[in-house]
Design an enzyme around this catalytic site. Sequence first.
Site, PDB file in Angstrom:
ATOM      1  N   HIS A 128       0.869  -1.180   0.000  1.00  0.00           N
ATOM      2  CA  HIS A 128       0.000   0.000   0.000  1.00  0.00           C
ATOM      3  C   HIS A 128       0.901   1.223   0.000  1.00  0.00           C
ATOM      4  CE1 HIS A 128      -3.852   2.095   0.656  1.00  0.00           C
ATOM      5  NE2 HIS A 128      -3.093   2.985   1.251  1.00  0.00           N
ATOM      6  N   CYS A 129       0.797   2.022  -1.053  1.00  0.00           N
ATOM      7  CA  CYS A 129       1.734   3.125  -1.275  1.00  0.00           C
ATOM      8  C   CYS A 129       1.158   4.441  -0.760  1.00  0.00           C
ATOM      9  CB  CYS A 129       2.078   3.235  -2.755  1.00  0.00           C
ATOM     10  SG  CYS A 129       3.281   4.522  -3.125  1.00  0.00           S
ATOM     11  N   LEU A 130       1.874   5.057   0.161  1.00  0.00           N
ATOM     12  CA  LEU A 130       1.467   6.351   0.692  1.00  0.00           C
ATOM     13  C   LEU A 130       1.462   7.427  -0.383  1.00  0.00           C
ATOM     14  CD1 LEU A 130       1.046   8.354   3.145  1.00  0.00           C
ATOM     15  CD2 LEU A 130       3.539   8.500   3.263  1.00  0.00           C
ATOM     16  N   ASN A 134      -2.998   4.476  -2.583  1.00  0.00           N
ATOM     17  CA  ASN A 134      -3.632   3.327  -3.225  1.00  0.00           C
ATOM     18  C   ASN A 134      -2.703   2.130  -3.073  1.00  0.00           C
ATOM     19  OD1 ASN A 134      -5.470   1.841  -4.668  1.00  0.00           O
ATOM     20  ND2 ASN A 134      -5.043   2.779  -6.650  1.00  0.00           N
TER      21      ASN A 134
END
Length: 281
Positions: A128-130, A134
């Site tokens: 999960h990419c900050l 998303n």
Amino acid sequence: SSGINAEYGGFDLKETTSLALKVLKMVMPVSGVGMISTVCLYLALIYYCFLLPYQLFNYPLLLTLLLFLLAHWILVNTLYNYILAILIHPGKSAGTGPSKCRQCRANRPERSHHCRSCGHCVLLMDHHCLWINNCVGYYNYGYFMKASLYGWVGACYGTLALLPEIFAFSGETTVMFKYNDLPNLCIIAWCVCLAVFVGFTILNLWYLYLISLGMTSIEFKKLRAWKGGVSSPYSRGTRANIMYALGVRDEKWSMLLRPCYYIPYDYWTTTDPEIGCTSEY
């Protein structure tokens, strides 16, 4: 609880702390995208107000035109892939598959993992990419990778293009930023580009290594922790793995040079080595 409320005059410290953590959880993803947007706007300001005029007055017209086109080719491809990495859902498990999620208590396909931030199982989840607010997964992995690669190219361009100001600054003069009463914004922009260049270099080398192995970062950690190795049953070889990750079809590597829709390959859950790389959509 009553002691806490009495000590703080009816102020519930535990409840307030919990609320603050929830707000922070909501704000942090927004701030990641906001930080990148702010950096992009700042670098665009430096380019149009200082770097481009310097190139126009000091470089041959043809070279300036080529550098102008190169900069905007990088910009268009970076923004296209970054925006789609944000907007396109990575893929949600439909509740069918050979394994069962402990959190969702529902079946899921192979290579799916539960995301605590999203609250459901994500297909081919990497992380999960900050910075995109998303998950990186099945449907947006190619956009994430191409945004990272073009971001690296853009940072390289900025670092090299601003070098004349660095050389001039080392001689206690300036060639781009003429406002002596203000901090040199071009030097700050060069430092930002250099930091982004180093960061993207590390990130892309790591992900290219994972791609060559045919696995996600989650699978790498699990295979290394549980089996003591890093071999993946889903690997089709380095070339085919790169084609999958970047969405290259029918050996058309020129697709990487323009904005194009990313269509994942359909063999992502099978371990049959005879299937290999397909050109079917």
